[in-house]
Design a protein around this motif. Structure first.
Motif, PDB file in Angstrom:
ATOM      1  N   PHE A  65       0.762  -1.364   0.110  1.00  0.00           N
ATOM      2  CA  PHE A  65      -0.043   0.015  -0.041  1.00  0.00           C
ATOM      3  C   PHE A  65       0.808   1.186   0.009  1.00  0.00           C
ATOM      4  O   PHE A  65       1.734   1.444   0.922  1.00  0.00           O
ATOM      5  N   PHE A  66       0.729   2.133  -1.067  1.00  0.00           N
ATOM      6  CA  PHE A  66       1.286   3.306  -0.989  1.00  0.00           C
ATOM      7  C   PHE A  66       0.496   4.556  -0.864  1.00  0.00           C
ATOM      8  O   PHE A  66      -0.262   4.690  -1.574  1.00  0.00           O
ATOM      9  N   PHE A  67       0.864   5.230   0.157  1.00  0.00           N
ATOM     10  CA  PHE A  67      -0.057   6.252   0.743  1.00  0.00           C
ATOM     11  C   PHE A  67       0.598   7.657   0.180  1.00  0.00           C
ATOM     12  O   PHE A  67       1.866   7.929   0.232  1.00  0.00           O
ATOM     13  N   PHE A  68      -0.400   8.384  -0.445  1.00  0.00           N
ATOM     14  CA  PHE A  68      -0.036   9.717  -0.922  1.00  0.00           C
ATOM     15  C   PHE A  68      -1.006  10.829  -0.259  1.00  0.00           C
ATOM     16  O   PHE A  68      -2.245  10.379  -0.388  1.00  0.00           O
ATOM     17  N   GLY A  69      -0.650  11.922   0.103  1.00  0.00           N
ATOM     18  CA  GLY A  69      -1.726  12.857   0.600  1.00  0.00           C
ATOM     19  C   GLY A  69      -2.095  13.959  -0.079  1.00  0.00           C
ATOM     20  O   GLY A  69      -1.782  13.942  -1.188  1.00  0.00           O
ATOM     21  N   ALA A  70      -2.752  14.842   0.588  1.00  0.00           N
ATOM     22  CA  ALA A  70      -3.321  15.828  -0.363  1.00  0.00           C
ATOM     23  C   ALA A  70      -2.343  16.828  -0.907  1.00  0.00           C
ATOM     24  O   ALA A  70      -1.447  16.912  -0.198  1.00  0.00           O
ATOM     25  N   GLU A  71      -2.659  17.263  -1.981  1.00  0.00           N
ATOM     26  CA  GLU A  71      -1.513  18.091  -2.978  1.00  0.00           C
ATOM     27  C   GLU A  71      -1.044  19.430  -2.102  1.00  0.00           C
ATOM     28  O   GLU A  71       0.050  19.546  -2.068  1.00  0.00           O
ATOM     29  N   SER A  72      -1.802  19.809  -1.171  1.00  0.00           N
ATOM     30  CA  SER A  72      -1.625  21.129  -0.500  1.00  0.00           C
ATOM     31  C   SER A  72      -0.774  20.769   0.857  1.00  0.00           C
ATOM     32  O   SER A  72       0.014  21.774   1.353  1.00  0.00           O
ATOM     33  N   LYS A  73      -0.985  19.644   1.541  1.00  0.00           N
ATOM     34  CA  LYS A  73      -0.518  19.487   2.917  1.00  0.00           C
ATOM     35  C   LYS A  73      -0.019  17.979   2.921  1.00  0.00           C
ATOM     36  O   LYS A  73       0.647  17.884   4.275  1.00  0.00           O
ATOM     37  N   GLY A  74       0.029  17.108   2.292  1.00  0.00           N
ATOM     38  CA  GLY A  74       0.715  15.808   2.402  1.00  0.00           C
ATOM     39  C   GLY A  74      -0.188  15.048   3.107  1.00  0.00           C
ATOM     40  O   GLY A  74      -1.305  15.202   3.494  1.00  0.00           O
ATOM     41  N   LEU A  75       0.551  14.205   3.755  1.00  0.00           N
ATOM     42  CA  LEU A  75      -0.019  13.059   4.648  1.00  0.00           C
ATOM     43  C   LEU A  75      -0.093  13.500   6.093  1.00  0.00           C
ATOM     44  O   LEU A  75       0.943  14.264   6.417  1.00  0.00           O
ATOM     45  N   PRO A  76      -1.095  13.194   6.954  1.00  0.00           N
ATOM     46  CA  PRO A  76      -0.800  13.608   8.359  1.00  0.00           C
ATOM     47  C   PRO A  76       0.214  13.062   8.972  1.00  0.00           C
ATOM     48  O   PRO A  76       0.454  11.553   8.973  1.00  0.00           O
ATOM     49  N   MET A  77       0.871  13.726   9.791  1.00  0.00           N
ATOM     50  CA  MET A  77       2.177  13.223  10.474  1.00  0.00           C
ATOM     51  C   MET A  77       1.696  12.216  11.514  1.00  0.00           C
ATOM     52  O   MET A  77       2.332  11.082  11.641  1.00  0.00           O
ATOM     53  N   ALA A  78       0.469  12.039  12.034  1.00  0.00           N
ATOM     54  CA  ALA A  78       0.067  10.991  13.019  1.00  0.00           C
ATOM     55  C   ALA A  78      -0.192   9.954  12.319  1.00  0.00           C
ATOM     56  O   ALA A  78       0.282   8.843  12.873  1.00  0.00           O
ATOM     57  N   LEU A  79      -0.426   9.767  11.043  1.00  0.00           N
ATOM     58  CA  LEU A  79      -0.646   8.615  10.315  1.00  0.00           C
ATOM     59  C   LEU A  79       0.656   7.861  10.127  1.00  0.00           C
ATOM     60  O   LEU A  79       1.006   6.721  10.227  1.00  0.00           O
ATOM     61  N   MET A  80       1.441   8.725   9.678  1.00  0.00           N
ATOM     62  CA  MET A  80       3.043   8.408   9.505  1.00  0.00           C
ATOM     63  C   MET A  80       3.848   7.974  10.410  1.00  0.00           C
ATOM     64  O   MET A  80       4.655   7.019  10.447  1.00  0.00           O
ATOM     65  N   GLN A  81       3.531   8.374  11.636  1.00  0.00           N
ATOM     66  CA  GLN A  81       4.174   7.946  13.010  1.00  0.00           C
ATOM     67  C   GLN A  81       3.686   6.691  13.348  1.00  0.00           C
ATOM     68  O   GLN A  81       4.448   6.211  14.375  1.00  0.00           O
ATOM     69  N   LYS A  82       2.524   6.117  12.612  1.00  0.00           N
ATOM     70  CA  LYS A  82       2.090   4.781  13.132  1.00  0.00           C
ATOM     71  C   LYS A  82       3.310   3.486  12.801  1.00  0.00           C
ATOM     72  O   LYS A  82       3.540   2.906  13.417  1.00  0.00           O
ATOM     73  N   ILE A  83       3.799   3.992  11.576  1.00  0.00           N
ATOM     74  CA  ILE A  83       5.148   3.052  11.006  1.00  0.00           C
ATOM     75  C   ILE A  83       6.156   4.074  10.423  1.00  0.00           C
ATOM     76  O   ILE A  83       6.296   4.177   9.311  1.00  0.00           O
ATOM     77  N   PRO A  84       6.787   4.736  11.332  1.00  0.00           N
ATOM     78  CA  PRO A  84       7.447   5.716  10.718  1.00  0.00           C
ATOM     79  C   PRO A  84       8.926   5.243  10.120  1.00  0.00           C
ATOM     80  O   PRO A  84       9.388   5.874   9.076  1.00  0.00           O
ATOM     81  N   GLN A  85       9.116   3.962  10.247  1.00  0.00           N
ATOM     82  CA  GLN A  85      10.259   3.209   9.276  1.00  0.00           C
ATOM     83  C   GLN A  85       9.885   3.224   7.929  1.00  0.00           C
ATOM     84  O   GLN A  85      10.823   2.704   7.234  1.00  0.00           O
ATOM     85  N   ASN A  86       8.629   3.284   7.663  1.00  0.00           N
ATOM     86  CA  ASN A  86       7.999   3.065   6.319  1.00  0.00           C
ATOM     87  C   ASN A  86       7.626   4.500   5.740  1.00  0.00           C
ATOM     88  O   ASN A  86       6.916   4.396   4.547  1.00  0.00           O
ATOM     89  N   MET A  87       8.063   5.477   6.254  1.00  0.00           N
ATOM     90  CA  MET A  87       8.195   6.846   5.394  1.00  0.00           C
ATOM     91  C   MET A  87       9.019   6.646   4.307  1.00  0.00           C
ATOM     92  O   MET A  87      10.533   6.499   4.498  1.00  0.00           O
TER      93      MET A  87
END
Length: 150
Positions: A98-120
């Motif tokens: 699964f490849f997540f991409f965020g909104a064009e103006s603000k990207g992905l929520p940091m809280a989401l990425m912090q769930k699995i920071p090694q997969n940023m």
């Protein structure tokens, strides 16, 4: 083959183009609401052309709903962001990822990425670049994942 997850997309032409990429790669497109436009809008159809009706599209009411549905696969979630220095090509990508991409103006929520920071993951850019067009970024990551599994 792979899963593209758009979190709160804002530009219909990008989403239409990404839908076309997904059809041509046998990938699923997951769109997480809220969406800044109507999916039946002319611009989505125009960019997606006649591919849109062939798209394996899943629209989710919220990020929480999506995460609950796929929590058993969360170790294969990858978050595209400019907030890391780990290039996407250093990861061993697998079919079904699964490849997540965020909104064009603000990207992905940091809280989401912090769930699995090694997969940023990030796409390297020159010092004058701030970000890439969303559909271009999806194409870069997705086609390298295909290359890794070909």
């Amino acid at each position: 083959m792979f899963n593209i997850v758009l979190v709160n997309p804002e530009i219909p032409q990008n989403t239409g183009s990404i839908g076309r990429i997904c059809v041509n790669t046998d990938s699923k497109l997951h769109i997480i609401k809220p969406i800044a436009f109507d999916l039946s809008e002319k611009a989505v159809r125009r960019a997606g052309m006649d591919y849109w009706k062939l798209l394996d599209l899943h629209v989710w009411e919220s990020l929480e709903e999506f995460l609950a549905a796929y929590e058993d696969q969360s170790d294969r979630f990858f978050f595209a962001t400019t907030k890391t220095d780990k290039p996407y090509f250093q990861f061993n990508l697998q079919e079904g990822d699964f490849f997540f991409f965020g909104a064009e103006s603000k990207g992905l929520p940091m809280a989401l990425m912090q769930k699995i920071p090694q997969n940023m993951i990030t796409i390297p850019m020159g010092e004058n670049g701030r970000s890439l067009n969303l559909s271009v970024a999806v194409g870069i990551v997705l086609y390298d994942a295909i290359r890794q599994n070909f």
